[in-house]
Design a protein around this motif. Structure first.
Motif, short mmCIF file in Angstrom:
data_model
loop_
_atom_site.label_atom_id
_atom_site.label_comp_id
_atom_site.label_asym_id
_atom_site.label_seq_id
_atom_site.Cartn_x
_atom_site.Cartn_y
_atom_site.Cartn_z
N LYS A 1 0.84 -1.20 0.00
CA LYS A 1 0.00 0.00 0.00
C LYS A 1 0.88 1.26 0.00
O LYS A 1 0.60 2.21 -0.73
CB LYS A 1 -0.91 -0.04 1.23
CG LYS A 1 -2.00 0.98 1.23
CD LYS A 1 -2.89 0.76 2.44
CE LYS A 1 -4.11 1.62 2.36
NZ LYS A 1 -5.01 1.39 3.49
N TRP A 2 1.93 1.26 0.82
CA TRP A 2 2.84 2.40 0.86
C TRP A 2 3.52 2.60 -0.49
O TRP A 2 3.63 3.72 -0.98
CB TRP A 2 3.91 2.18 1.94
CG TRP A 2 4.99 3.21 1.85
CD1 TRP A 2 4.99 4.46 2.41
CD2 TRP A 2 6.21 3.10 1.12
NE1 TRP A 2 6.15 5.13 2.08
CE2 TRP A 2 6.92 4.30 1.28
CE3 TRP A 2 6.78 2.09 0.34
CZ2 TRP A 2 8.16 4.52 0.70
CZ3 TRP A 2 8.01 2.32 -0.23
CH2 TRP A 2 8.69 3.52 -0.06
N ALA A 3 4.00 1.51 -1.10
CA ALA A 3 4.72 1.60 -2.37
C ALA A 3 3.83 2.18 -3.46
O ALA A 3 4.25 3.07 -4.21
CB ALA A 3 5.24 0.22 -2.78
N ILE A 4 2.62 1.70 -3.56
CA ILE A 4 1.70 2.21 -4.59
C ILE A 4 1.39 3.68 -4.34
O ILE A 4 1.41 4.49 -5.26
CB ILE A 4 0.42 1.35 -4.65
CG1 ILE A 4 0.76 -0.04 -5.18
CG2 ILE A 4 -0.65 2.02 -5.52
CD1 ILE A 4 -0.37 -1.04 -5.09
N GLY A 5 1.13 4.03 -3.09
CA GLY A 5 0.86 5.43 -2.76
C GLY A 5 2.04 6.33 -3.10
O GLY A 5 1.87 7.43 -3.61
N TRP B 1 4.33 10.59 -6.50
CA TRP B 1 5.70 11.04 -6.75
C TRP B 1 5.68 12.32 -7.58
O TRP B 1 5.04 12.40 -8.62
CB TRP B 1 6.46 9.94 -7.47
CG TRP B 1 7.89 10.23 -7.74
CD1 TRP B 1 8.75 10.98 -7.01
CD2 TRP B 1 8.66 9.75 -8.86
NE1 TRP B 1 9.99 11.00 -7.57
CE2 TRP B 1 9.97 10.25 -8.71
CE3 TRP B 1 8.37 8.96 -9.95
CZ2 TRP B 1 10.98 9.98 -9.62
CZ3 TRP B 1 9.38 8.68 -10.84
CH2 TRP B 1 10.66 9.18 -10.69
N LYS B 2 6.39 13.32 -7.14
CA LYS B 2 6.45 14.62 -7.82
C LYS B 2 7.82 14.79 -8.47
O LYS B 2 8.65 15.57 -8.01
CB LYS B 2 6.20 15.76 -6.83
CG LYS B 2 4.89 15.66 -6.08
CD LYS B 2 3.72 15.85 -7.00
CE LYS B 2 2.45 15.87 -6.18
NZ LYS B 2 1.36 15.20 -6.78
N SER C 1 -4.10 5.56 -12.62
CA SER C 1 -3.88 6.98 -12.37
C SER C 1 -4.66 7.79 -13.37
O SER C 1 -4.47 7.67 -14.57
CB SER C 1 -2.40 7.33 -12.47
OG SER C 1 -2.23 8.69 -12.27
N LYS C 2 -5.51 8.64 -12.86
CA LYS C 2 -6.29 9.50 -13.74
C LYS C 2 -5.48 10.70 -14.20
O LYS C 2 -5.85 11.36 -15.15
CB LYS C 2 -7.56 9.95 -13.03
CG LYS C 2 -8.51 8.80 -12.77
CD LYS C 2 -9.77 9.25 -12.09
CE LYS C 2 -10.66 8.04 -11.86
NZ LYS C 2 -11.82 8.32 -11.11
N ILE C 3 -4.38 10.98 -13.52
CA ILE C 3 -3.57 12.13 -13.90
C ILE C 3 -2.36 11.74 -14.76
O ILE C 3 -1.59 12.59 -15.16
CB ILE C 3 -3.10 12.92 -12.66
CG1 ILE C 3 -2.24 12.04 -11.76
CG2 ILE C 3 -4.28 13.50 -11.92
CD1 ILE C 3 -1.53 12.79 -10.65
N ALA C 4 -2.21 10.45 -15.04
CA ALA C 4 -1.08 9.98 -15.86
C ALA C 4 -1.18 10.55 -17.27
O ALA C 4 -2.28 10.72 -17.80
CB ALA C 4 -1.07 8.46 -15.91
#
Length: 66
Positions: A2-6, A11-12, A33-36
């Motif tokens: 869960k942490w890895a996916i988040g 990631w910025k 990801s809707k922002i990908a």
């Protein structure tokens, strides 16, 4: 997990290296990801599209290598 996916999804990254291409599947339930802003979209591609859509992905990679 869960942490890895988040971490991946939030990631910025400010630096985009040259010759990096994003291939993303429309049905990826693990790294959705809707922002990908992928360079290539695999319709109905899942997280396992490398196996399930191997021919289509290989075609994209082959064109990029020419």
């Amino acid at each position: 997990m869960k942490w890895a996916i988040g971490s991946i999804l939030s990631w910025k990254n400010k630096t985009i290296p040259e010759k990096i291409y994003h291939i993303h599947g429309t049905n990826d339930k693990i790294l959705y990801s809707k922002i990908a802003k992928p360079d290539f979209v695999i319709e109905n591609g899942t997280h396992f599209m490398v196996y399930q859509n191997a021919e289509e992905i290989s075609g994209i990679i082959n064109k990029l290598l020419l």
